[in-house]
Design an enzyme around this catalytic site. Structure first.
Site, PDB file in Angstrom:
ATOM      1  N   ARG A  48      -2.825 -12.320   2.987  1.00 16.08           N
ATOM      2  CA  ARG A  48      -4.174 -11.907   2.573  1.00 16.08           C
ATOM      3  C   ARG A  48      -4.406 -12.265   1.109  1.00 16.08           C
ATOM      4  O   ARG A  48      -3.560 -11.985   0.257  1.00 16.08           O
ATOM      5  CB  ARG A  48      -4.350 -10.387   2.719  1.00 16.08           C
ATOM      6  CG  ARG A  48      -4.487  -9.817   4.115  1.00 16.08           C
ATOM      7  CD  ARG A  48      -5.560 -10.372   5.010  1.00 16.08           C
ATOM      8  NE  ARG A  48      -6.864 -10.728   4.446  1.00 16.08           N
ATOM      9  CZ  ARG A  48      -7.804  -9.860   4.088  1.00 16.08           C
ATOM     10  NH1 ARG A  48      -7.636  -8.569   4.233  1.00 16.08           N
ATOM     11  NH2 ARG A  48      -8.956 -10.280   3.615  1.00 16.08           N
TER      12      ARG A  48
ATOM     13  N   TYR B 235      -0.326  -9.994  -0.019  1.00 16.19           N
ATOM     14  CA  TYR B 235       0.720  -9.551   0.902  1.00 16.19           C
ATOM     15  C   TYR B 235       0.632 -10.313   2.216  1.00 16.19           C
ATOM     16  O   TYR B 235      -0.444 -10.794   2.601  1.00 16.19           O
ATOM     17  CB  TYR B 235       0.647  -8.033   1.133  1.00 16.19           C
ATOM     18  CG  TYR B 235      -0.673  -7.511   1.652  1.00 16.19           C
ATOM     19  CD1 TYR B 235      -0.976  -7.506   3.016  1.00 16.19           C
ATOM     20  CD2 TYR B 235      -1.620  -6.993   0.768  1.00 16.19           C
ATOM     21  CE1 TYR B 235      -2.174  -7.005   3.477  1.00 16.19           C
ATOM     22  CE2 TYR B 235      -2.831  -6.494   1.224  1.00 16.19           C
ATOM     23  CZ  TYR B 235      -3.096  -6.502   2.583  1.00 16.19           C
ATOM     24  OH  TYR B 235      -4.300  -6.013   3.034  1.00 16.19           O
TER      25      TYR B 235
ATOM     26  N   TYR C 277       0.836  -1.197   0.000  1.00 17.93           N
ATOM     27  CA  TYR C 277       0.000   0.000   0.000  1.00 17.93           C
ATOM     28  C   TYR C 277       0.875   1.253   0.000  1.00 17.93           C
ATOM     29  O   TYR C 277       1.965   1.252   0.599  1.00 17.93           O
ATOM     30  CB  TYR C 277      -0.877   0.041   1.255  1.00 17.93           C
ATOM     31  CG  TYR C 277      -2.010  -0.952   1.255  1.00 17.93           C
ATOM     32  CD1 TYR C 277      -3.282  -0.598   0.838  1.00 17.93           C
ATOM     33  CD2 TYR C 277      -1.799  -2.259   1.692  1.00 17.93           C
ATOM     34  CE1 TYR C 277      -4.327  -1.515   0.858  1.00 17.93           C
ATOM     35  CE2 TYR C 277      -2.836  -3.184   1.712  1.00 17.93           C
ATOM     36  CZ  TYR C 277      -4.099  -2.800   1.290  1.00 17.93           C
ATOM     37  OH  TYR C 277      -5.122  -3.706   1.301  1.00 17.93           O
TER      38      TYR C 277
ATOM     39  N   HIS D 119      -7.286  -8.364  -2.870  1.00 23.08           N
ATOM     40  CA  HIS D 119      -8.594  -7.738  -2.634  1.00 23.08           C
ATOM     41  C   HIS D 119      -8.550  -6.246  -2.904  1.00 23.08           C
ATOM     42  O   HIS D 119      -7.488  -5.630  -2.890  1.00 23.08           O
ATOM     43  CB  HIS D 119      -9.055  -7.984  -1.191  1.00 23.08           C
ATOM     44  CG  HIS D 119      -8.119  -7.410  -0.164  1.00 23.08           C
ATOM     45  ND1 HIS D 119      -6.995  -8.074   0.275  1.00 23.08           N
ATOM     46  CD2 HIS D 119      -8.113  -6.220   0.486  1.00 23.08           C
ATOM     47  CE1 HIS D 119      -6.351  -7.340   1.162  1.00 23.08           C
ATOM     48  NE2 HIS D 119      -6.999  -6.201   1.298  1.00 23.08           N
TER      49      HIS D 119
ATOM     50  N   HIS E 190     -10.600  -2.858  -1.353  1.00 25.20           N
ATOM     51  CA  HIS E 190     -11.514  -2.383  -0.303  1.00 25.20           C
ATOM     52  C   HIS E 190     -12.592  -1.500  -0.917  1.00 25.20           C
ATOM     53  O   HIS E 190     -12.304  -0.676  -1.793  1.00 25.20           O
ATOM     54  CB  HIS E 190     -10.746  -1.557   0.734  1.00 25.20           C
ATOM     55  CG  HIS E 190      -9.730  -2.327   1.510  1.00 25.20           C
ATOM     56  ND1 HIS E 190     -10.011  -2.929   2.715  1.00 25.20           N
ATOM     57  CD2 HIS E 190      -8.423  -2.593   1.264  1.00 25.20           C
ATOM     58  CE1 HIS E 190      -8.916  -3.526   3.173  1.00 25.20           C
ATOM     59  NE2 HIS E 190      -7.935  -3.336   2.314  1.00 25.20           N
TER      60      HIS E 190
END
Lengths: 173, 237
Positions: B153, B143, B104, B156, B158
């Site tokens: 995870r 990640y 991120y 995805h 959000h």
């Protein structure tokens, strides 16, 4: 017909959509009684929740182009959120009931699988005594978790405790 | 439909619990007392209204910097309706995600994967009059996280939705079909109802895919319906 889509946590990196100005509901030029609303969010160990999104929605004053009625504040390293908004007036409840002035709060964070919902009322409002939600909470300690204290001119403070001693009253709506 | 009718309760098992032991961060963050039921009032049945004039649209996440981000360009599209199948028009959707390497654009993300200066990872889209939305992005990477040994995870995106009343507020995650990490993920599996869980997984859609340009994924979102259920669900009350 499908049921409502499931909630998933907002996670620790929601700040990619953070815009600090959203915490100031007067930024579009709204006029009225300007107040600051602040507090700290802590977890079951008393540690600050430093990655939360605290959101408010208020049905009063009525939202329009100059007043969004909605705000979002990130908590800082001490778990503190802070909004600038206009003081709400009483709003209608069910039947002929009147609700004391309040803000609706949605709390989102890593470790919260769904949004936590609560409300913020204002200490000293006469209508607090007859407000349908406040008056339904028998335990005065629990009731007090929804009532912000005046901590300075135009400043209202309410801490939110997710778990354990002094746990905030959270709502299912 | 009146915009002050209360929203219906969620169907059992279709929403995750606050106390989800396999997801470690819930341990100290879920309330111990039962939630207090509140009959919805105007504070819950009404909600904010956003317009692109004050909240500008970001419907191409690959065009937010001077250069193009690395990764596989994709198109994500779908429809936002309520539980009665009514489209929710002109509603704002916020999206955010990791870059193609699984990192991120966030100071607290310490994953040892390259940052991408051309991918801030934020989007903001409005549905049209039929509740439909569409945006362009890159496929995010998986990640690691520290929930348990060798935890990763699933990839995805959000999503944040507001709907027409604050009781409809929804934060969720869109997953990708065929991801082997889905079955290992405690956040995905916190939703006990299998059908509700599987609706968090987008579908590859050739009709959204654009030739010579980008694959398309469809992700439809359903927000709570207002008023009484229009059909009986026979003995569940």
């Amino acid at each position: 017909m499908p049921t409502a889509t499931a909630s998933q946590t907002i996670g620790p990196y929601w700040h990619l959509i953070e815009h600090k100005e959203w915490a100031d509901l007067t930024r579009f030029g709204a006029e009225g009684e300007r107040i600051e609303v602040t507090g700290r969010v802590t977890d079951g160990a008393g540690a600050p929740v430093a990655d939360a999104a605290v959101e408010i929605w208020q049905a009063s004053p009525l939202a329009d182009e100059r007043f969004p009625g909605y705000g979002r504040s990130a908590t800082d390293g001490e778990g503190r959120f802070r909004f600038i908004t206009l003081k709400p007036q009483p709003v209608a409840g069910h039947g002929n009931q009147t609700q004391a002035p309040h803000l609706s709060i949605v709390l989102l964070a890593r470790g919260l699988m769904t949004a936590l919902r609560t409300r913020l009322y204002f200490e000293g409002e006469a209508l607090n005594e007859t407000d349908p939600l406040l008056s339904s909470i028998e335990d005065p300690v629990e009731r007090a978790t929804l009532i912000a204290r005046s901590t300075g001119p135009g400043v209202w403070t309410l801490d939110i405790r997710l778990q354990g001693e002094g746990e905030t009253v959270f709502l299912e709506v | 439909m009146s915009d002050t009718l209360p929203f219906r309760p969620f169907a059992a098992g279709t929403q995750p619990p606050l106390d989800a032991p396999a997801y470690g961060s819930t341990h100290l963050r879920h309330p111990k007392r039962a939630l207090r039921k509140l009959a919805q009032t105007v504070s819950e049945t009404t909600g904010p209204h956003f317009t692109p004039a004050l909240f500008p649209e970001i419907n191409d996440l690959t065009k937010q910097a001077s250069g193009e981000p690395l990764g596989e360009r994709i198109i994500v599209a779908g429809q936002v309706t309520d539980e009665d199948g009514r489209p929710i028009p002109n509603t704002m959707i916020e999206v955010w995600q990791a870059n193609a390497a699984g990192r991120y654009a966030h100071p607290r993300d310490m994953h040892d994967a390259p940052a991408d200066p051309n991918f801030p990872g934020e989007g903001r889209i409005f549905t049209d009059t039929e509740g439909r939305y569409r945006f362009v992005t890159i496929k995010p990477g998986a990640y690691p996280w520290r929930n348990h040994h060798n935890a990763w995870r699933p990839i995805h995106i959000h999503f944040s939705l507001f709907g027409t009343g604050f009781a409809q507020r929804l934060i969720t995650q869109m997953y990708f079909p065929g991801d082997p990490l889905l079955n290992l993920d405690p956040i995905y599996h916190a939703v006990s109802d299998a059908a509700a869980r599987e609706r968090l997984v987008s579908r590859f859609d050739l009709a959204i895919t654009e030739p010579e340009w980008a694959l398309g994924y469809r992700f439809d979102i359903v927000l709570r319906g207002r008023g009484a259920t229009p059909f009986e669900d026979g003995g569940h009350h």
